[in-house]
Every structure is written in C-alpha cells, then in structure tokens.
Scaffold this motif. Sequence first.
Motif, mmCIF file in Angstrom:
data_model
loop_
_atom_site.group_PDB
_atom_site.id
_atom_site.type_symbol
_atom_site.label_atom_id
_atom_site.label_comp_id
_atom_site.label_asym_id
_atom_site.label_seq_id
_atom_site.Cartn_x
_atom_site.Cartn_y
_atom_site.Cartn_z
ATOM 1 N N HIS A 1 0.220 -3.576 5.727
ATOM 2 C CA HIS A 1 -1.155 -3.675 5.216
ATOM 3 C C HIS A 1 -2.163 -3.452 6.332
ATOM 4 O O HIS A 1 -3.281 -3.035 6.103
ATOM 5 C CB HIS A 1 -1.399 -5.063 4.612
ATOM 6 C CG HIS A 1 -0.489 -5.354 3.479
ATOM 7 N ND1 HIS A 1 0.069 -6.580 3.261
ATOM 8 C CD2 HIS A 1 -0.027 -4.544 2.501
ATOM 9 C CE1 HIS A 1 0.835 -6.523 2.184
ATOM 10 N NE2 HIS A 1 0.795 -5.303 1.716
ATOM 11 N N ASN B 1 0.861 -1.183 0.000
ATOM 12 C CA ASN B 1 0.000 0.000 0.000
ATOM 13 C C ASN B 1 0.898 1.233 0.000
ATOM 14 O O ASN B 1 1.665 1.435 0.956
ATOM 15 C CB ASN B 1 -0.903 0.005 1.242
ATOM 16 C CG ASN B 1 -1.909 -1.128 1.212
ATOM 17 O OD1 ASN B 1 -2.199 -1.688 0.147
ATOM 18 N ND2 ASN B 1 -2.441 -1.486 2.366
ATOM 19 N N TYR C 1 -9.796 -0.217 1.168
ATOM 20 C CA TYR C 1 -9.098 0.331 2.334
ATOM 21 C C TYR C 1 -10.125 0.748 3.384
ATOM 22 O O TYR C 1 -11.099 1.431 3.062
ATOM 23 C CB TYR C 1 -8.235 1.534 1.935
ATOM 24 C CG TYR C 1 -7.296 1.171 0.817
ATOM 25 C CD1 TYR C 1 -6.118 0.488 1.077
ATOM 26 C CD2 TYR C 1 -7.626 1.444 -0.508
ATOM 27 C CE1 TYR C 1 -5.283 0.097 0.047
ATOM 28 C CE2 TYR C 1 -6.802 1.063 -1.550
ATOM 29 C CZ TYR C 1 -5.636 0.387 -1.262
ATOM 30 O OH TYR C 1 -4.806 -0.015 -2.277
ATOM 31 N N TYR D 1 -4.794 7.625 -3.674
ATOM 32 C CA TYR D 1 -5.811 6.583 -3.463
ATOM 33 C C TYR D 1 -7.167 7.143 -3.880
ATOM 34 O O TYR D 1 -7.522 8.247 -3.474
ATOM 35 C CB TYR D 1 -5.881 6.192 -1.988
ATOM 36 C CG TYR D 1 -4.720 5.380 -1.469
ATOM 37 C CD1 TYR D 1 -4.773 3.996 -1.467
ATOM 38 C CD2 TYR D 1 -3.576 5.998 -0.960
ATOM 39 C CE1 TYR D 1 -3.709 3.243 -0.979
ATOM 40 C CE2 TYR D 1 -2.507 5.261 -0.478
ATOM 41 C CZ TYR D 1 -2.586 3.880 -0.490
ATOM 42 O OH TYR D 1 -1.532 3.143 -0.016
#
Length: 248
Positions: free
Chosen positions: A70, A64, A164, A113
Amino acid sequence: MAFQKFCNMEQSLFTRLVRLGVPTVDLDAQGRARPGIASLYNWRYKKLGSLSHVMVHPEYKKPNAGFVFHYQLIDVQDFNGVGESELNPFFYQNLREVEYVVATFMYMRLLGYPAEKISVLITYNGQKHLIRDVIKQRCGRNQFIGTPHKVTTVDRYQGQQNDYILLSLVRTKTVGHLRDVRRLVVAMSRARLGLYVFGRVSLFSNCFELTPTFNKAEPLETPPIIEEKKEEMLETQPVESQDVKMEG
Ligand SMILES: Nc1ncnc2c1ncn2[C@@H]1O[C@H](COP(=O)(O)OP(=O)(O)OP(=O)(O)O)[C@@H](O)[C@H]1O
C-alpha cells in the motif's frame, strides 16, 4: 525572510492558540487512511489510532491492483549523472523522478485505476511544472490515459485527499524544506488507499527529523524500498515549463 522570522509567521494558528493557553483536545483517531499508511505519521500525535471503518470497510481491505504494498518508497538514482537540478534559484527539478511518476500514473491507468482517484504531489514548484508538461504531452492527448485529478505541490494540497497519491521528493543533495516535519506529515497523510513515494532514499532516511517516517522501526510496517536497476533510460524531451495550462 527576516520579517517572517521576526514576526513568527511560520507558526500555525493552532500553535498560537495553544501558547495563549486555549484548552485543546487531542485527535486520537484518524478516519482517512489505511492504518499502515497512517503509521507513517501517527508518531506526530500523542496517541493516534484509526477509526473502525478504515479497518473493516471492504475498500480498505482490498490490495492495490498491480502493487505489492500500500505504501512504497522508490529509490530514484541520477539520470545521466544528474539528480536534482536548479535552473533558477529555488526552482528545483528532477528529471528521473518525473519519468518514474508519469510511468507509474500511466501504469495505474492501464490497470484501470480512475484518473480522478490519483493525485500527484510534489515538494517544489519547478518539478510540478515539469511533471505537468510531461503529463500533458504523454497522457493528456490519449483518451485512455487522461490526466491525474491534480498535479500540485504538497503545500497547496493541504486539507485535501485522494485514494492514491504519487509523491515526488525532488531533492538529491540536501533535504530542503521537507525537513519541516509539518510538511512531511501533510505529504504523508493525503492518501487513503495507496501512497507511492519517489525520492533519494539515502538522503531522506538519514535525516534525523524524518527518521520516524523513513526508517519505521516495526519490521511489519517497514516501508519496502524498491532499488532501481542501473539501466539507461530513453532520452526524454521535457517541454518548456512556461506553457503550463493545468489547474491546481
Ligand atoms: N468520524 C468519522 N467517521 C468517518 N469518517 C471520518 C470521521 N472523521 C473523519 N473521517 C474521514 O477522515 C478524512 C479526514 O477528515 P477531515 O478532513 O475532517 O480531517 P482533517 O483533520 O481536516 O484532515 P487534514 O487536516 O489532515 O486534511 C475524511 O475522509 C473524513 O471523511
């Protein structure tokens, strides 16, 4: 509450069917999350492994961006001597966790993101309203930041998932209703690629029912804990929780 207990309404339909002798098949492989994230809740099942695609598909193999892990448990301390607050009965809020969650969301957006790939989950309605208000003020009007896909409670997010998840545990004095392991498993099992949990680590990791998640035994899978520095935060002005407009 008494009626609820008397009628066993806390019991799931699945448990009712099992108790009636209906044959069951145990889930033995999950296909949602990275195996490391799944290890936070697979202890609740007899033998829960992972389907091969979550081990070999490229999106599950990438790190990520901007994060070392993670899954992270971020220890959130008091703000001006206050942790959780309860303005009205059961209306719990935790201002410092709001700051952490919103800052992390903005950080992820700046890194690129997509907003719709991030959901914010909260264990109490009071905190949900506060996070929505702060996000609306700080992020919603900024076209480069925007708002998360959803900002809602763990209970309402049951059955849903996102890449997420930012999770706020709110409580700092007692564990509260996260002691119900079913709720814990729902909270921990919504993320596919990244799960970032904000809470009072000492409180949750000392709760016996929650230890398989918060004190993972295997050293390689131990969730890293970020201890915050004791620096003063800027004063924030949370808006009133009543004028909430976001859906969820
Ligand atoms: N056989 C499979 N192959 C590929 N992906 C799968 C498979 N089974 C499940 N998945 C994926 O795993 C995720 C979870 O599946 P599903 O929603 O059916 O599980 P669930 O048990 O209803 O989840 P929950 O109740 O925890 O929300 C989905 O993203 C789904 O695409």
